[in-house]
Design a protein around this motif. Structure first.
Motif, PDB file in Angstrom:
ATOM      1  N   GLN A  51      53.542  48.442  36.625  1.00  0.00           N
ATOM      2  CA  GLN A  51      54.022  47.118  37.041  1.00  0.00           C
ATOM      3  C   GLN A  51      55.369  47.210  37.750  1.00  0.00           C
ATOM      4  O   GLN A  51      55.570  46.596  38.795  1.00  0.00           O
ATOM      5  CB  GLN A  51      54.140  46.207  35.817  1.00  0.00           C
ATOM      6  N   LEU A  52      56.265  48.006  37.200  1.00  0.00           N
ATOM      7  CA  LEU A  52      57.588  48.116  37.829  1.00  0.00           C
ATOM      8  C   LEU A  52      57.505  48.790  39.189  1.00  0.00           C
ATOM      9  O   LEU A  52      58.130  48.357  40.165  1.00  0.00           O
ATOM     10  CB  LEU A  52      58.534  48.903  36.922  1.00  0.00           C
ATOM     11  N   ALA A  53      56.720  49.859  39.266  1.00  0.00           N
ATOM     12  CA  ALA A  53      56.575  50.551  40.559  1.00  0.00           C
ATOM     13  C   ALA A  53      55.957  49.603  41.587  1.00  0.00           C
ATOM     14  O   ALA A  53      56.378  49.571  42.750  1.00  0.00           O
ATOM     15  CB  ALA A  53      55.728  51.808  40.389  1.00  0.00           C
ATOM     16  N   ALA A  54      54.968  48.803  41.158  1.00  0.00           N
ATOM     17  CA  ALA A  54      54.339  47.845  42.082  1.00  0.00           C
ATOM     18  C   ALA A  54      55.359  46.821  42.556  1.00  0.00           C
ATOM     19  O   ALA A  54      55.459  46.518  43.756  1.00  0.00           O
ATOM     20  CB  ALA A  54      53.162  47.157  41.396  1.00  0.00           C
ATOM     21  N   LEU A  55      56.150  46.307  41.626  1.00  0.00           N
ATOM     22  CA  LEU A  55      57.094  45.235  41.983  1.00  0.00           C
ATOM     23  C   LEU A  55      58.219  45.735  42.886  1.00  0.00           C
ATOM     24  O   LEU A  55      58.773  44.977  43.679  1.00  0.00           O
ATOM     25  CB  LEU A  55      57.681  44.612  40.713  1.00  0.00           C
ATOM     26  N   LEU A  56      58.543  47.022  42.786  1.00  0.00           N
ATOM     27  CA  LEU A  56      59.680  47.558  43.562  1.00  0.00           C
ATOM     28  C   LEU A  56      59.222  48.368  44.777  1.00  0.00           C
ATOM     29  O   LEU A  56      60.050  48.847  45.549  1.00  0.00           O
ATOM     30  CB  LEU A  56      60.540  48.455  42.649  1.00  0.00           C
ATOM     31  N   HIS A  57      57.892  48.505  44.993  1.00  0.00           N
ATOM     32  CA  HIS A  57      57.410  49.533  45.918  1.00  0.00           C
ATOM     33  C   HIS A  57      57.784  49.302  47.384  1.00  0.00           C
ATOM     34  O   HIS A  57      57.858  50.254  48.153  1.00  0.00           O
ATOM     35  CB  HIS A  57      55.896  49.731  45.787  1.00  0.00           C
ATOM     36  N   ASP A  58      58.018  48.059  47.773  1.00  0.00           N
ATOM     37  CA  ASP A  58      58.317  47.820  49.200  1.00  0.00           C
ATOM     38  C   ASP A  58      59.790  47.495  49.468  1.00  0.00           C
ATOM     39  O   ASP A  58      60.151  47.214  50.611  1.00  0.00           O
ATOM     40  CB  ASP A  58      57.425  46.688  49.750  1.00  0.00           C
ATOM     41  N   LEU A  59      60.642  47.537  48.435  1.00  0.00           N
ATOM     42  CA  LEU A  59      62.058  47.164  48.636  1.00  0.00           C
ATOM     43  C   LEU A  59      62.754  48.117  49.609  1.00  0.00           C
ATOM     44  O   LEU A  59      63.720  47.732  50.268  1.00  0.00           O
ATOM     45  CB  LEU A  59      62.832  47.191  47.312  1.00  0.00           C
ATOM     46  N   ASP A  60      62.284  49.366  49.655  1.00  0.00           N
ATOM     47  CA  ASP A  60      62.936  50.363  50.518  1.00  0.00           C
ATOM     48  C   ASP A  60      61.951  50.930  51.539  1.00  0.00           C
ATOM     49  O   ASP A  60      62.117  52.069  52.000  1.00  0.00           O
ATOM     50  CB  ASP A  60      63.511  51.491  49.642  1.00  0.00           C
ATOM     51  N   ASP A  61      60.932  50.138  51.876  1.00  0.00           N
ATOM     52  CA  ASP A  61      59.953  50.588  52.876  1.00  0.00           C
ATOM     53  C   ASP A  61      60.672  50.906  54.187  1.00  0.00           C
ATOM     54  O   ASP A  61      61.554  50.148  54.621  1.00  0.00           O
ATOM     55  CB  ASP A  61      58.913  49.477  53.101  1.00  0.00           C
ATOM     56  N   VAL A  62      60.289  52.003  54.805  1.00  0.00           N
ATOM     57  CA  VAL A  62      61.013  52.467  55.996  1.00  0.00           C
ATOM     58  C   VAL A  62      60.957  51.450  57.147  1.00  0.00           C
ATOM     59  O   VAL A  62      61.880  51.373  57.957  1.00  0.00           O
ATOM     60  CB  VAL A  62      60.487  53.866  56.421  1.00  0.00           C
ATOM     61  N   LYS A  63      59.897  50.641  57.194  1.00  0.00           N
ATOM     62  CA  LYS A  63      59.803  49.647  58.275  1.00  0.00           C
ATOM     63  C   LYS A  63      60.697  48.440  57.991  1.00  0.00           C
ATOM     64  O   LYS A  63      61.165  47.787  58.904  1.00  0.00           O
ATOM     65  CB  LYS A  63      58.349  49.144  58.421  1.00  0.00           C
ATOM     66  N   LEU A  64      60.885  48.135  56.709  1.00  0.00           N
ATOM     67  CA  LEU A  64      61.620  46.923  56.337  1.00  0.00           C
ATOM     68  C   LEU A  64      63.084  47.214  56.062  1.00  0.00           C
ATOM     69  O   LEU A  64      63.953  46.366  56.273  1.00  0.00           O
ATOM     70  CB  LEU A  64      60.994  46.289  55.081  1.00  0.00           C
ATOM     71  N   SER A  65      63.373  48.402  55.568  1.00  0.00           N
ATOM     72  CA  SER A  65      64.735  48.739  55.164  1.00  0.00           C
ATOM     73  C   SER A  65      65.022  50.207  55.463  1.00  0.00           C
ATOM     74  O   SER A  65      65.186  51.019  54.552  1.00  0.00           O
ATOM     75  CB  SER A  65      64.886  48.456  53.658  1.00  0.00           C
ATOM     76  N   PRO A  66      65.057  50.566  56.774  1.00  0.00           N
ATOM     77  CA  PRO A  66      65.177  51.987  57.130  1.00  0.00           C
ATOM     78  C   PRO A  66      66.426  52.660  56.569  1.00  0.00           C
ATOM     79  O   PRO A  66      66.406  53.848  56.247  1.00  0.00           O
ATOM     80  CB  PRO A  66      65.207  51.968  58.677  1.00  0.00           C
ATOM     81  N   GLU A  67      67.495  51.878  56.370  1.00  0.00           N
ATOM     82  CA  GLU A  67      68.749  52.492  55.908  1.00  0.00           C
ATOM     83  C   GLU A  67      68.712  52.872  54.424  1.00  0.00           C
ATOM     84  O   GLU A  67      69.537  53.662  53.973  1.00  0.00           O
ATOM     85  CB  GLU A  67      69.954  51.599  56.244  1.00  0.00           C
ATOM     86  N   THR A  68      67.775  52.316  53.646  1.00  0.00           N
ATOM     87  CA  THR A  68      67.721  52.686  52.223  1.00  0.00           C
ATOM     88  C   THR A  68      66.466  53.500  51.888  1.00  0.00           C
ATOM     89  O   THR A  68      66.253  53.887  50.740  1.00  0.00           O
ATOM     90  CB  THR A  68      67.729  51.429  51.306  1.00  0.00           C
ATOM     91  N   ALA A  69      65.618  53.738  52.909  1.00  0.00           N
ATOM     92  CA  ALA A  69      64.305  54.354  52.649  1.00  0.00           C
ATOM     93  C   ALA A  69      64.404  55.773  52.078  1.00  0.00           C
ATOM     94  O   ALA A  69      63.616  56.149  51.206  1.00  0.00           O
ATOM     95  CB  ALA A  69      63.469  54.352  53.927  1.00  0.00           C
ATOM     96  N   ALA A  70      65.364  56.551  52.541  1.00  0.00           N
ATOM     97  CA  ALA A  70      65.429  57.952  52.106  1.00  0.00           C
ATOM     98  C   ALA A  70      65.742  58.054  50.620  1.00  0.00           C
ATOM     99  O   ALA A  70      65.133  58.845  49.894  1.00  0.00           O
ATOM    100  CB  ALA A  70      66.470  58.711  52.920  1.00  0.00           C
ATOM    101  N   LYS A  71      66.695  57.267  50.160  1.00  0.00           N
ATOM    102  CA  LYS A  71      67.130  57.394  48.752  1.00  0.00           C
ATOM    103  C   LYS A  71      66.600  56.291  47.853  1.00  0.00           C
ATOM    104  O   LYS A  71      66.876  56.276  46.656  1.00  0.00           O
ATOM    105  CB  LYS A  71      68.656  57.409  48.702  1.00  0.00           C
ATOM    106  N   LEU A  72      65.868  55.351  48.415  1.00  0.00           N
ATOM    107  CA  LEU A  72      65.309  54.231  47.642  1.00  0.00           C
ATOM    108  C   LEU A  72      66.414  53.480  46.889  1.00  0.00           C
ATOM    109  O   LEU A  72      66.292  53.209  45.674  1.00  0.00           O
ATOM    110  CB  LEU A  72      64.234  54.731  46.670  1.00  0.00           C
ATOM    111  N   ASP A  73      67.497  53.176  47.600  1.00  0.00           N
ATOM    112  CA  ASP A  73      68.672  52.581  46.937  1.00  0.00           C
ATOM    113  C   ASP A  73      68.374  51.266  46.228  1.00  0.00           C
ATOM    114  O   ASP A  73      68.870  51.029  45.128  1.00  0.00           O
ATOM    115  CB  ASP A  73      69.784  52.324  47.976  1.00  0.00           C
TER     116      ASP A  73
END
Ligand code: ADP
Ligand code: NI
Length: 214
Positions: A51-73
Motif C-alpha cells: 500500500q505504501l509503495a503504491a501510494l508513493l510510487h509516482d511522487l518521484d516519477d522521472v516525467k513528473l519530477s525529474p529533479e527528485t527521480a534519481a534519489k526518490l527524495d
C-alpha cells in the motif's frame, strides 16, 4: 504498518497530484493502491508495504519530477518524516525503483511486494482506463492522436523509450499491448487478459473508423 501512516500517504498523494493532467493524477495513485491491496491479499504479500509503495510510487516519477527521480527524495522524505524504519523505507524505495516500465530494460521486481505493485500500476495502464490515460498523456505532451505515415518503434530500451515522441496510438504497440504478458501474479494476469481484449477491440474500431469503413 500503522493505519495513520497509510492515511498520511493518501493525504500526501492527494495534495501532491492536485491539478495533474497527464494521466498521473491522484485517482491513478488511488486505483493502484486499491489494486495493490487486493493483489497483496490474494498473494500473501505484505499488505502495508504494497500500500505504501503504491501510494508513493509516482511522487518521484522521472516525467513528473525529474529533479527528485534519481534519489526518490519525495518518497524518502515522507517515509523518514513519518518514522518508517530504515529497512522498510529501503524496501519501499527499492520497489518504486523497480516497477517502472523501461522498454527492454524493464525488470521483474525481486520481491513479491514489488511484483504486486508493478502489476497494479500496469493494470491501470491498460483497458478502458489505460486508453483514457494514454490520450490524456498524449494531449499533455502535445502529441498527435495518430499519424499513419509513421510506424511504432518496437524493442526500445529505456533511453529510447523516454526520448520517444511519436503519436499516441503507437504507444499501444510500444508498451500497452506488451503488458498482459509481463504480469507477475495470477490474479493480475486474469484481469490483464480482460483489459487487453478491451484495447484490441478499441484499436480495431479505431482503424475501421479511420478508414471510413464504419
Ligand atoms: P510507468 O508508470 O511504468 O513508469 P509510464 O510512466 O511510462 O510507465 O507510463 C504511464 C502511463 O502514461 C502510460 O501507461 C500511458 O498511459 C502514459 N504514457 C506514458 N508515455 C506515453 C506516451 N509516449 N504516449 C502516450 N501515453 C504515454
Ligand atoms: Ni503509476
Amino acid at each position: 504498518m500503522t493505519e495513520t501512516l497509510i492515511e498520511a500517504a493518501i493525504a500526501r498523494a492527494k495534495n501532491y497530484f492536485a491539478g495533474e493532467s497527464s494521466g498521473h493524477d491522484f485517482w491513478h495513485t488511488w486505483r493502484v493502491y486499491r489494486l495493490a491491496t487486493r493483489l497483496a491479499e490474494e498473494t500473501g504479500a505484505d499488505v502495508g508495504v504494497c500500500q505504501l509503495a503504491a501510494l508513493l510510487h509516482d511522487l518521484d516519477d522521472v516525467k513528473l519530477s525529474p529533479e527528485t527521480a534519481a534519489k526518490l527524495d519525495h518518497a524518502r522524505n515522507f517515509l523518514r518524516g513519518h518514522g518508517c524504519g530504515e529497512a522498510e523505507t529501503e524496501h519501499i524505495l527499492h520497489i518504486i525503483r523497480q516497477i517502472s516500465f523501461k522498454g527492454t530494460d524493464s525488470v521483474r521486481p525481486d520481491s513479491l511486494e514489488g511484483q504486486v505493485v508493478q502489476d497494479a500500476d500496469r493494470l491501470d495502464a491498460i483497458g478502458a482506463i489505460g486508453i483514457a490515460r494514454t490520450f490524456a498523456f498524449g494531449g499533455h505532451a502535445g502529441r498527435p492522436i495518430y499519424d499513419p505515415d509513421s510506424a511504432p518503434r518496437l524493442g526500445m530500451d529505456e533511453k529510447a523509450y523516454r526520448a520517444a515522441s511519436g503519436c499516441t496510438l503507437h504507444h499501444f504497440d510500444e508498451k500497452l499491448l506488451l503488458l498482459r504478458d509481463m504480469m507477475n501474479t495470477p490474479a493480475a494476469r486474469r484481469m490483464a487478459e480482460h483489459r487487453h481484449q478491451v484495447m484490441v477491440a478499441y484499436l480495431e474500431e479505431f482503424h475501421l473508423e479511420w478508414d471510413g469503413i464504419c
